[in-house]
Design a protein around this motif. Structure first.
Motif, PDB file in Angstrom:
ATOM      1  N   ILE A  27       0.836  -1.207   0.000  1.00 47.48           N
ATOM      2  CA  ILE A  27       0.000   0.000   0.000  1.00 47.48           C
ATOM      3  C   ILE A  27       0.868   1.252   0.000  1.00 47.48           C
ATOM      4  CG2 ILE A  27      -1.658   1.328   1.388  1.00 47.48           C
ATOM      5  CD1 ILE A  27      -2.904  -1.447   2.113  1.00 47.48           C
ATOM      6  N   ALA A  28       1.964   1.234   0.767  1.00 50.26           N
ATOM      7  CA  ALA A  28       2.873   2.386   0.783  1.00 50.26           C
ATOM      8  C   ALA A  28       3.478   2.607  -0.604  1.00 50.26           C
ATOM      9  CB  ALA A  28       3.965   2.176   1.821  1.00 50.26           C
ATOM     10  N   LEU A  29       3.827   1.516  -1.290  1.00 53.43           N
ATOM     11  CA  LEU A  29       4.383   1.642  -2.644  1.00 53.43           C
ATOM     12  C   LEU A  29       3.332   2.172  -3.615  1.00 53.43           C
ATOM     13  CD1 LEU A  29       6.530  -1.615  -2.881  1.00 53.43           C
ATOM     14  CD2 LEU A  29       7.387   0.731  -2.925  1.00 53.43           C
ATOM     15  N   LEU A  30       2.105   1.718  -3.480  1.00 49.99           N
ATOM     16  CA  LEU A  30       1.031   2.189  -4.355  1.00 49.99           C
ATOM     17  C   LEU A  30       0.778   3.689  -4.182  1.00 49.99           C
ATOM     18  CD1 LEU A  30      -1.565  -0.719  -4.074  1.00 49.99           C
ATOM     19  CD2 LEU A  30      -0.295  -0.046  -6.118  1.00 49.99           C
ATOM     20  N   GLN A  31       0.940   4.170  -2.977  1.00 50.93           N
ATOM     21  CA  GLN A  31       0.678   5.580  -2.688  1.00 50.93           C
ATOM     22  C   GLN A  31       1.850   6.491  -3.040  1.00 50.93           C
ATOM     23  OE1 GLN A  31      -0.405   5.323   1.443  1.00 50.93           O
ATOM     24  NE2 GLN A  31      -2.556   4.924   0.990  1.00 50.93           N
ATOM     25  N   SER A  32       2.984   5.922  -3.411  1.00 50.67           N
ATOM     26  CA  SER A  32       4.183   6.729  -3.671  1.00 50.67           C
ATOM     27  C   SER A  32       4.057   7.595  -4.922  1.00 50.67           C
ATOM     28  CB  SER A  32       5.416   5.831  -3.791  1.00 50.67           C
ATOM     29  OG  SER A  32       5.374   5.120  -5.015  1.00 50.67           O
ATOM     30  N   GLY A  33       3.295   7.129  -5.902  1.00 51.37           N
ATOM     31  CA  GLY A  33       3.132   7.898  -7.132  1.00 51.37           C
ATOM     32  C   GLY A  33       4.139   7.549  -8.209  1.00 51.37           C
ATOM     33  N   ASP A  34       5.277   6.991  -7.861  1.00 51.61           N
ATOM     34  CA  ASP A  34       6.290   6.584  -8.834  1.00 51.61           C
ATOM     35  C   ASP A  34       5.771   5.349  -9.575  1.00 51.61           C
ATOM     36  OD1 ASP A  34       8.853   6.374 -10.117  1.00 51.61           O
ATOM     37  OD2 ASP A  34       9.358   4.783  -8.669  1.00 51.61           O
ATOM     38  N   SER A  35       5.858   5.352 -10.903  1.00 51.07           N
ATOM     39  CA  SER A  35       5.256   4.268 -11.687  1.00 51.07           C
ATOM     40  C   SER A  35       5.855   2.898 -11.365  1.00 51.07           C
ATOM     41  CB  SER A  35       5.362   4.562 -13.182  1.00 51.07           C
ATOM     42  OG  SER A  35       6.702   4.701 -13.563  1.00 51.07           O
ATOM     43  N   LEU A  36       7.162   2.817 -11.186  1.00 58.69           N
ATOM     44  CA  LEU A  36       7.783   1.527 -10.841  1.00 58.69           C
ATOM     45  C   LEU A  36       7.343   1.070  -9.455  1.00 58.69           C
ATOM     46  CD1 LEU A  36       9.653  -0.739 -11.661  1.00 58.69           C
ATOM     47  CD2 LEU A  36      11.565   0.568 -10.731  1.00 58.69           C
ATOM     48  N   SER A  37       7.260   1.987  -8.518  1.00 57.76           N
ATOM     49  CA  SER A  37       6.814   1.648  -7.162  1.00 57.76           C
ATOM     50  C   SER A  37       5.360   1.204  -7.159  1.00 57.76           C
ATOM     51  CB  SER A  37       6.980   2.850  -6.230  1.00 57.76           C
ATOM     52  OG  SER A  37       8.341   3.180  -6.108  1.00 57.76           O
ATOM     53  N   VAL A  38       4.541   1.871  -7.973  1.00 61.67           N
ATOM     54  CA  VAL A  38       3.125   1.489  -8.065  1.00 61.67           C
ATOM     55  C   VAL A  38       3.006   0.080  -8.654  1.00 61.67           C
ATOM     56  CG1 VAL A  38       0.931   2.008  -9.223  1.00 61.67           C
ATOM     57  CG2 VAL A  38       2.265   3.851  -8.167  1.00 61.67           C
TER      58      VAL A  38
END
Length: 149
Positions: A27-38
């Motif tokens: 969830i934290a990665l999804l909220q980061s906004g960075d496409s690779l992190s999402v």
């Protein structure tokens, strides 16, 4: 409660705890906004779903096998295995293999009888062939469902 059941419950609790931590990271990665992190966050969410699905299906399988085992015992049809045993109590592989043939023939002679497939599954398990044991148990469950309505 048997040791196997307790072990399954403890292991499941640990997996659920791991899943919760993994989901939090996803969830934290999804909220980061960075496409690779999402993308990574989305993929990480697939693991908890798979883990929970696996736990549920294994528990359901175990409950069904236990139910069939109890029915077989109540009918006084639990098989007697004549194995040569190791000091640990597990059967010697060669002894289990020869005993297994007797139960395999029983399943082949009564292919629609869930009891013969259940007993074959027990024999496979005794011969340390878990994949075939599970397949035989699944077939016994399907046949039982077909006969009990």
């Amino acid at each position: 409660m048997t040791g196997a059941k307790l072990g399954a419950i403890v292991t499941s609790c640990l997996v659920i705890m791991y899943v919760a931590l993994l989901s939090n990271t996803a969830i934290a990665l999804l909220q980061s906004g960075d496409s690779l992190s999402v993308l990574m966050g989305g993929l990480l969410l697939a693991f908890p779903v798979l883990a929970i699905w696996s736990i549920i299906t294994e528990f359901i399988f175990g409950i069904k096998v236990e139910k069939l085992g109890k029915q077989l015992q109540s009918e006084n049809r639990w098989p007697e295995f004549h194995f040569e045993l190791r000091p640990s109590g597990r059967p010697v592989r060669a002894s289990a293999d020869s005993e297994f043939e007797r139960f395999r023939e029983g399943a082949m002679n009564a292919p629609e009888d869930w009891r013969s497939w259940f007993i074959l599954g027990l024999a496979y398990d005794a011969a340390s062939d878990r994949p075939r044991a599970r397949a035989s148990m699944r077939k016994a469950i399907r046949l039982y469902r077909g006969t009990s309505g």
